[in-house]
Design an enzyme around this catalytic site. Structure first.
Site, mmCIF file in Angstrom:
data_model
loop_
_atom_site.group_PDB
_atom_site.id
_atom_site.type_symbol
_atom_site.label_atom_id
_atom_site.label_comp_id
_atom_site.label_asym_id
_atom_site.label_seq_id
_atom_site.Cartn_x
_atom_site.Cartn_y
_atom_site.Cartn_z
ATOM 1 N N ASP A 110 0.860 -1.197 0.000
ATOM 2 C CA ASP A 110 0.000 0.000 0.000
ATOM 3 C C ASP A 110 0.890 1.240 0.000
ATOM 4 O O ASP A 110 2.057 1.163 0.404
ATOM 5 C CB ASP A 110 -0.915 0.018 1.251
ATOM 6 N N ASP A 133 3.359 2.080 -4.570
ATOM 7 C CA ASP A 133 2.387 2.858 -5.342
ATOM 8 C C ASP A 133 2.106 2.060 -6.612
ATOM 9 O O ASP A 133 3.002 1.865 -7.443
ATOM 10 C CB ASP A 133 2.995 4.231 -5.671
ATOM 11 N N VAL A 134 0.860 1.624 -6.794
ATOM 12 C CA VAL A 134 0.538 0.735 -7.921
ATOM 13 C C VAL A 134 0.659 1.414 -9.284
ATOM 14 O O VAL A 134 0.609 0.743 -10.314
ATOM 15 C CB VAL A 134 -0.876 0.107 -7.792
ATOM 16 N N TYR A 157 -14.467 7.079 -12.225
ATOM 17 C CA TYR A 157 -14.396 5.806 -11.497
ATOM 18 C C TYR A 157 -15.063 4.693 -12.307
ATOM 19 O O TYR A 157 -14.514 3.602 -12.468
ATOM 20 C CB TYR A 157 -15.091 5.995 -10.147
ATOM 21 N N LYS A 198 -13.343 1.324 -13.697
ATOM 22 C CA LYS A 198 -13.809 0.021 -13.197
ATOM 23 C C LYS A 198 -14.422 -0.823 -14.316
ATOM 24 O O LYS A 198 -14.308 -2.043 -14.317
ATOM 25 C CB LYS A 198 -14.805 0.221 -12.054
ATOM 26 N N THR A 216 -16.375 0.769 4.228
ATOM 27 C CA THR A 216 -14.923 0.979 4.364
ATOM 28 C C THR A 216 -14.662 2.484 4.350
ATOM 29 O O THR A 216 -15.548 3.270 3.982
ATOM 30 C CB THR A 216 -14.138 0.353 3.182
HETATM 31 P P1 NAD Z 1 -10.137 1.954 1.135
HETATM 32 O O1 NAD Z 1 -10.022 3.387 0.820
HETATM 33 O O2 NAD Z 1 -10.483 1.515 2.516
HETATM 34 O O3 NAD Z 1 -8.815 1.178 0.686
HETATM 35 C C1 NAD Z 1 -8.153 1.453 -0.517
HETATM 36 C C2 NAD Z 1 -6.649 1.332 -0.271
HETATM 37 O O4 NAD Z 1 -5.969 1.603 -1.514
HETATM 38 C C3 NAD Z 1 -6.132 2.349 0.751
HETATM 39 O O5 NAD Z 1 -5.409 1.677 1.765
HETATM 40 C C4 NAD Z 1 -5.240 3.264 -0.068
HETATM 41 O O6 NAD Z 1 -4.115 3.750 0.648
HETATM 42 C C5 NAD Z 1 -4.815 2.344 -1.196
HETATM 43 N N1 NAD Z 1 -4.325 3.084 -2.352
HETATM 44 C C6 NAD Z 1 -4.851 4.208 -2.915
HETATM 45 N N2 NAD Z 1 -4.067 4.621 -3.923
HETATM 46 C C7 NAD Z 1 -3.037 3.746 -4.010
HETATM 47 C C8 NAD Z 1 -1.893 3.650 -4.860
HETATM 48 N N3 NAD Z 1 -1.650 4.547 -5.817
HETATM 49 N N4 NAD Z 1 -1.046 2.612 -4.689
HETATM 50 C C9 NAD Z 1 -1.267 1.715 -3.703
HETATM 51 N N5 NAD Z 1 -2.311 1.757 -2.850
HETATM 52 C C10 NAD Z 1 -3.178 2.779 -3.011
HETATM 53 O O7 NAD Z 1 -11.219 1.400 0.111
HETATM 54 P P2 NAD Z 1 -11.927 -0.022 -0.083
HETATM 55 O O8 NAD Z 1 -13.361 0.235 -0.040
HETATM 56 O O9 NAD Z 1 -11.336 -1.066 0.784
HETATM 57 O O10 NAD Z 1 -11.550 -0.281 -1.606
HETATM 58 C C11 NAD Z 1 -10.822 -1.395 -2.074
HETATM 59 C C12 NAD Z 1 -11.206 -1.632 -3.527
HETATM 60 O O11 NAD Z 1 -12.605 -1.964 -3.582
HETATM 61 C C13 NAD Z 1 -11.022 -0.407 -4.410
HETATM 62 O O12 NAD Z 1 -10.523 -0.819 -5.671
HETATM 63 C C14 NAD Z 1 -12.439 0.131 -4.549
HETATM 64 O O13 NAD Z 1 -12.603 0.876 -5.728
HETATM 65 C C15 NAD Z 1 -13.231 -1.166 -4.548
HETATM 66 N N6 NAD Z 1 -14.651 -1.003 -4.210
HETATM 67 C C16 NAD Z 1 -15.042 -0.578 -2.985
HETATM 68 C C17 NAD Z 1 -16.394 -0.444 -2.693
HETATM 69 C C18 NAD Z 1 -16.910 0.018 -1.369
HETATM 70 O O14 NAD Z 1 -18.137 0.255 -1.227
HETATM 71 N N7 NAD Z 1 -16.079 0.155 -0.353
HETATM 72 C C19 NAD Z 1 -17.354 -0.739 -3.685
HETATM 73 C C20 NAD Z 1 -16.929 -1.174 -4.918
HETATM 74 C C21 NAD Z 1 -15.565 -1.300 -5.184
#
Ligand code: NAD
Length: 267
Positions: free
Chosen positions: A37, A63-64, A156, A160, A193
């Protein structure tokens, strides 16, 4: 016998939410997990939680969007754990912003993290998984916003939706190579989250999203109560369990598919 005994996994975005739950769930099934992360404090916390539960894990700042860092992460994982079997491309950002207000940098950033990061991960993990020689699994975290549009989340949704079809194309590429690597996307609905408090910083688009979802603030519970037929928001573990299934041999005949875990949102 645990389902992932002897396997090695990389999980991106593992400092928080779905990534943290996934790192814990994969480790609980016996996998060695390289959690990565950009958030170092959160990542170290995940690492500590997994180890405290008896799991095998390490953490790397990552950083991805950086190709050099992907090369370093894959190399370090193979050196540390002796191979690579599973990649979970989970890191993501959501920017709530109307298209007419969106600076080019904000558009580019969403695509860089949410889509290009997934491409870079696959590009560099696949040779390592092939070398390990046990087949493997790539799980790309998309969203219900990769299946249908959401006002205020166009960037977004574009990223996605791209992840969804990238996964299907890559599934066919790996199948044609007979490398035993399965590639699938996961589509979470409204999951509780920290991402929801981060979207709210986006301004006008967040208002559009609030209006279209009928909620007066971006609380996952409120949005899910109004839009998800089951009537409540999911927890990160609900997604992690789906990811474990796609990572394990339980899904040996599943590739190029999309696993929707959304409380009925898209039904
Ligand atoms: P979150 O914000 O809790 O976690 C996302 C993590 O990604 C964070 O720890 C952040 O530091 C990290 N991150 C951001 N940019 C980054 C980068 N450039 N390099 C490395 N790490 C990076 O969010 P989440 O809800 O756990 O999301 C996880 C995945 O699920 C994401 O891809 C999100 O789009 C997807 N998602 C979430 C939801 C939801 O309702 N929470 C719904 C659909 C999809």
């Amino acid at each position: 016998m645990r389902r992932l005994e002897g396997r090695v996994a990389i999980v991106t975005g593992a400092a928080s939410g779905i990534g943290r739950a996934t790192a814990a769930a994969l480790a609980a099934e016996g996998a060695a997990v390289m959690a990565t992360d950009i958030d170092v404090a959160g990542g170290e916390e995940t690492h500590g939680l997994v180890r405290a539960a008896g799991g095998h894990a390490a953490f790397l700042a990552h950083d991805v969007t950086s190709e050099e860092q992907w090369i370093a992460v894959v190399t370090a994982t193979v050196e540390r754990f002796g191979g690579l079997d599973i990649l979970v491309n989970n890191a993501g950002i959501a920017t709530g912003m109307a298209v007419t207000d969106m600076p080019l940098e904000a558009w580019n950033r969403q695509l860089a993290v949410n889509l290009t990061g997934v491409f870079l991960g696959a590009k560099h993990a696949i040779p390592a998984i092939r070398k390990t020689g046990r087949g493997g699994a790539i799980i790309n975290v998309s969203s219900v916003a990769g299946l249908e549009g959401a006002a205020g989340l166009a960037g977004y949704c574009a990223a996605k939706g791209g992840v969804r079809l990238f996964s299907k194309a890559l599934a066919k590429e790996c199948a044609a190579a007979r490398d035993g690597i399965r590639v699938n996307s996961v589509h979470p609905g409204i999951i509780d989250t920290p991402i929801w408090s981060r979207i709210d910083e986006g301004g006008l688009g967040a208002e559009a999203f609030r209006a279209s979802s009928g909620a007066n603030r971006l609380s996952p519970d409120l949005i899910a109560a109004q839009g998800a037929p089951l009537g409540f928001a999911g927890q990160p573990e609900d997604i992690a369990r789906g990811i474990v299934y796609l990572a394990s041999d339980d899904s040996r005949y599943v590739t190029g598919s999309e696993l929707v875990i959304d409380g009925g949102w898209t039904a």
